[in-house]
Write an enzyme that holds these catalytic residues in place. Structure first.
Site, PDB file in Angstrom:
ATOM      1  N   LYS A 150       0.885  -1.096  -0.232  1.00  0.00           N
ATOM      2  CA  LYS A 150       0.206   0.261   0.015  1.00  0.00           C
ATOM      3  C   LYS A 150       0.939   1.400  -0.381  1.00  0.00           C
ATOM      4  CE  LYS A 150      -3.634   1.975   2.785  1.00  0.00           C
ATOM      5  NZ  LYS A 150      -4.861   1.781   3.527  1.00  0.00           N
ATOM      6  N   SER A 208      -9.881   1.977   3.199  1.00  0.00           N
ATOM      7  CA  SER A 208      -8.293   2.576   1.740  1.00  0.00           C
ATOM      8  C   SER A 208      -7.988   1.664   1.139  1.00  0.00           C
ATOM      9  CB  SER A 208      -8.222   3.579   2.526  1.00  0.00           C
ATOM     10  OG  SER A 208      -7.125   3.235   3.599  1.00  0.00           O
ATOM     11  N   SER A 228      -9.918  -0.662   6.720  1.00  0.00           N
ATOM     12  CA  SER A 228      -9.131  -0.976   5.285  1.00  0.00           C
ATOM     13  C   SER A 228      -8.981  -1.304   5.149  1.00  0.00           C
ATOM     14  CB  SER A 228      -8.940   0.678   6.066  1.00  0.00           C
ATOM     15  OG  SER A 228      -8.937   1.950   5.504  1.00  0.00           O
TER      16      SER A 228
END
Ligand code: GLN
Length: 473
Positions: A74, A149, A173
């Site tokens: 990420k 997210s 997330s």
């Protein structure tokens, strides 16, 4: 959906395929993908690292548990020499001088990082839409959101580009995109995994965790990334068990709590049907279902969004155009530079949160909002503790619905926040939460969430394996 697992990757390597060829294929897929999972692809760097591992393997060296495995990270985890944007214009050209501890640990085991994945700006969002660098699409239906997210990290595993990836979870997330994309996602206990090198959103809630196709692969990732790190003073000194052991032990006699607050109002009937079936399947394997109550769940959204925004407003004050970030052009004065940098380069959602966070921390409002939210947090934590006196793990939905259409909630922040109802209490209480895909609803993925007491990772992974075993019986 191609199921690229670590076992399959290992089979290819054992069959004579080189790490370079594996990396080349993963990078090729990433470059051709239409789903937008990647912000940056490190073609040169990844191929070079893969070739180095090939040489070491050929020389008979022991490389590690992830030798030659392509992975994705990420874009809020620092990667030395590789751009780390957090989905924000303000960090568009930020290249970290060091790597996050989790990144170092994966690389020490021979993993080949092929790129950085798309996310909501500074991890603030539930769809990956509030991201400065393009749309991320759901792999099952490209007209729908992948969740967020950590949307990109879920998508690249679901697409079969990489077998495993890393995300971060402050209020869901990792778990919610895992549920929306049909992969396994794990948010460990607060403190189990070092946050060193994770760009902070809300420091008392943030945790790093893996995505994978199988619970077993998540267990292996947890073996690698867990454990104390002197560079994160909230990281736990507890021993890390071997999470791969006892995965197949089953759930006979395990008491699974069903908190009524999670299974009632707002839960889409089709989602409920498929989750019910997965819980029944656990009962068929000998688990005992126990009704439990978590009455303060209804306060969780308000408490979470006050605390998360308060912490965010403080954490994000460091992006001032001087230290890390890009800077507004032609400033007239220092003040003009600060204020234009922040107004022009932060996105709408981030600015909304900085403003609300600053407000709830300001003198005169602190007690009414921030201090009260902290008290609610404590009540929520205690209620979980009381529930775990009656059961070993909890089973809940991960989200009340399946993935919605792109654009559907982006202009309605409140609706967006409310969709986090099933995941945020876990972060407020610092607990681990594992999401395992179950039967889809209306053709769209659904994940069952298993919540356990602090540091019950091994128990959750074992239970997750039993959820997975459906279809094999
Ligand atoms: N959707 C939640 C938020 O926007 C959770 C995000 C996260 O876990 N990073 O705060």
């Amino acid at each position: 959906m191609p199921a690229l697992t670590l076992a399959e990757t290992k089979r290819r390597l054992d069959g004579g395929e080189s790490c370079e060829s594996l990396a080349e294929k993963a990078i090729g897929c990433a470059e051709h993908s239409k789903l937008g999972a990647f912000v940056s692809i490190d073609r040169e760097g990844a191929l070079e690292r893969a070739r180095a591992i090939d040489l070491r393997l050929r020389a008979g060296e022991r490389v590690g548990a992830l030798a030659g495995v392509p992975v994705a990270i990420k874009d809020n985890l620092c990667t030395k020499g590789l751009r780390t944007t957090c989905g924000s214009r303000i960090l568009e050209s930020f290249t970290p001088p060091y790597s996050a501890t989790v990144v170092d640990r994966l690389e020490a085991e021979g993993a080949v990082i092929i790129g950085k994945t798309a996310m909501d700006e500074f991890a603030m969002g539930s769809t990956s839409e509030s991201n400065a660098f393009g749309v991320v699409r759901n792999p099952v239906d490209p007209e729908r959101v992948p969740g967020g997210s950590s949307g990109g990290s879920a998508v690249c595993v679901a697409e079969g580009i990489v077998p495993v990836s890393l995300g971060s979870d402050t209020g869901g997330s990792i778990r919610q995109p895992a549920s929306f994309c049909g992969v396994v996602g794990f948010k460990p206990t607060y403190g189990r995994v070092s946050r060193y090198g994770l760009v902070a959103y809300a420091s008392s809630l943030d945790q790093i965790g893996p995505f994978s196709q199988t619970v077993e692969d998540t267990a292996l990732m947890m073996n690698i990334i867990s454990g104390h790190d002197g560079r994160d003073n909230t990281s736990s000194t507890r021993d890390v068990p071997d999470y791969l052991q006892n995965l197949g032990d089953g759930v006979k006699g395990l008491r699974i709590g069903i908190p009524e607050e999670y299974w009632g109002e707002g839960l889409e009937p089709a989602v409920r049907t498929s989750l019910d079936e997965s819980v029944r399947h656990l009962a068929d394997q000998g688990a005992i279902l126990v009704p439990v109550k978590l009455p303060s769940t209804r306060f969780a959204i308000s408490a979470y969004y006050i605390i998360a925004m308060a912490e965010a407003s403080s954490n994000l004050s460091r992006y001032d155009g001087v230290r890390y970030s890009s800077r507004a052009k032609d400033p007239k004065s220092l003040l003009d530079m600060y204020s234009r940098t922040r107004s022009e380069l932060f996105g709408e959602e981030v600015k909304r949160r900085i403003l609300i966070g600053t407000f709830v921390l300001s003198a005169g409002y602190y007690d009414a909002y921030y201090a009260k939210a902290q008290r609610v947090r404590e009540v929520i934590r205690r209620e979980f503790e009381q529930a775990f006196a009656h059961c070993d793990v909890l089973a809940t939905p991960t989200a009340p619905t399946t993935a919605w259409k792109l654009g559907e909630k982006i202009d309605d922040p409140l609706a967006m926040y409310l969709s986090d109802i099933d995941t945020i209490a876990v972060n407020l209480a610092g607990l681990p939460g594992l999401v395992v895909p179950v039967e889809p609803a209306g053709g769209l993925p659904v994940g069952l969430q298993l919540i356990g007491p602090a540091f019950s990772e091994a128990l959750l992974l074992k239970t997750g394996c039993a959820v997975e075993r459906r279809g094999h019986l």
